[in-house]
Scaffold this active site. Sequence first.
Site, PDB file in Angstrom:
ATOM      1  N   GLY A   8       0.805  -1.225  -0.067  1.00 18.89           N
ATOM      2  CA  GLY A   8      -0.091  -0.015  -0.055  1.00 18.89           C
ATOM      3  C   GLY A   8       0.945   1.360  -0.097  1.00 18.89           C
ATOM      4  O   GLY A   8       0.595   2.260   0.665  1.00 18.89           O
ATOM      5  N   GLY A  11      -0.485   5.325  -0.947  1.00 17.31           N
ATOM      6  CA  GLY A  11      -1.158   6.038  -0.070  1.00 17.31           C
ATOM      7  C   GLY A  11      -0.520   7.301   0.727  1.00 17.31           C
ATOM      8  O   GLY A  11       0.604   7.329   0.704  1.00 17.31           O
ATOM      9  N   LEU A  13       0.302   7.896   3.755  1.00 20.59           N
ATOM     10  CA  LEU A  13       1.360   7.385   4.744  1.00 20.59           C
ATOM     11  C   LEU A  13       2.563   6.764   4.051  1.00 20.59           C
ATOM     12  O   LEU A  13       3.740   7.241   4.115  1.00 20.59           O
ATOM     13  CB  LEU A  13       0.875   6.371   5.840  1.00 20.59           C
ATOM     14  CG  LEU A  13       2.034   6.016   6.870  1.00 20.59           C
ATOM     15  CD1 LEU A  13       2.570   7.118   7.387  1.00 20.59           C
ATOM     16  CD2 LEU A  13       1.305   4.954   7.842  1.00 20.59           C
ATOM     17  N   TYR A 142     -14.129   0.244  10.213  1.00 22.12           N
ATOM     18  CA  TYR A 142     -12.453   0.360  10.428  1.00 22.12           C
ATOM     19  C   TYR A 142     -12.149   0.394  11.633  1.00 22.12           C
ATOM     20  O   TYR A 142     -11.079  -0.276  11.787  1.00 22.12           O
ATOM     21  CB  TYR A 142     -12.273   1.745   9.770  1.00 22.12           C
ATOM     22  CG  TYR A 142     -10.801   2.441   9.654  1.00 22.12           C
ATOM     23  CD1 TYR A 142      -9.988   1.844   8.977  1.00 22.12           C
ATOM     24  CD2 TYR A 142     -10.532   3.469  10.545  1.00 22.12           C
ATOM     25  CE1 TYR A 142      -8.562   2.046   8.780  1.00 22.12           C
ATOM     26  CE2 TYR A 142      -9.270   3.874  10.655  1.00 22.12           C
ATOM     27  CZ  TYR A 142      -8.336   3.205   9.729  1.00 22.12           C
ATOM     28  OH  TYR A 142      -7.181   3.623   9.996  1.00 22.12           O
TER      29      TYR A 142
END
Length: 315
Positions: A8, A11, A13, A142
């Site tokens: 990932g 993204g 971050l 989440y």
Amino acid sequence: MEKILVIGAAGQLGSELTKSLSDIYGGDRVIATDLNESARSKFDYCQFEVLDIMDQAKAKELIQKENVKQVYHLAAVLSATGEQKPLFAWNLNMDSLLFVLEMAREFKMEKVYWPSSIAVFGPNTPKINTPQYCVKEPNTVYGISKQAGERWCEYYFQKYGVDVRSLRYPGLIGYKSLPGGGTTDYAVDIYHKVLAGEKFSCFLREDSSLPMMYMPDAIKATLDLMHAPAESVKIRSSYNLAGMSFTPKDIYESILKYHPSFEIEYNPDFRQGIADSWPDSVDDSCARADWGWKPDFGLDEMTKDILENLPNYSF
């Protein structure tokens, strides 16, 4: 050569963390991965592979072939997007974490990093200086996935000795990527609207105080934790982490010091309910005591830095 895998990586971050890892270890040791081939252009300084982490056979093959010894697992469906696709969010967030933990166990990896969030807290959590250990009753998919993930991380450490480390991030604010579907992303988008000369429509009330952090502090905290001696990492679920707390009105007033004609309006939507379930501020004394955490940026310092740098950054 032992490699570091960032899952990932494109993204908010991941974009900045991957660059910092490459600066430290060398781009030839860092593998950035993302779902989309279009992300390749972001990572000309390190190796890049297209990877859907839910394709476990391909991911395992990559880990074996590249001799991966550290994983930064950043892929996730965030809070606001997760409420629109709850089953998809749960499956991606949980299955991918369990796969990474299993790979770390099977291949005896050195370290795993997995981010948690203030979303693990809920409406019955103390809202002021939320302690490290307290009631957690998250009411978003989440938050539920992050709470469950924390328990799995600690389990794999205690049961199998997997050196997994985690931080409960507050809202993260940076200027090097666009908002990604989080409840705190208004504090990213607002700076783009300022510089575009547009009025900003905020999806939270003006008095909604939330814990926030500027991206350079988040990167510093992540690397400090990962570089800390194992004996200093005393919490294997996830550490509370704090930078600053502010409301939409606070960030608006900070921006007015530089752009006095900037306008804002408040149109709370479903994300207001998510924000209301989260803390106003967080007690991160455990992180400070165990491995020396200390933030560098407050609200005005962050605003100044973003407004100076964002106009020179292209997406």
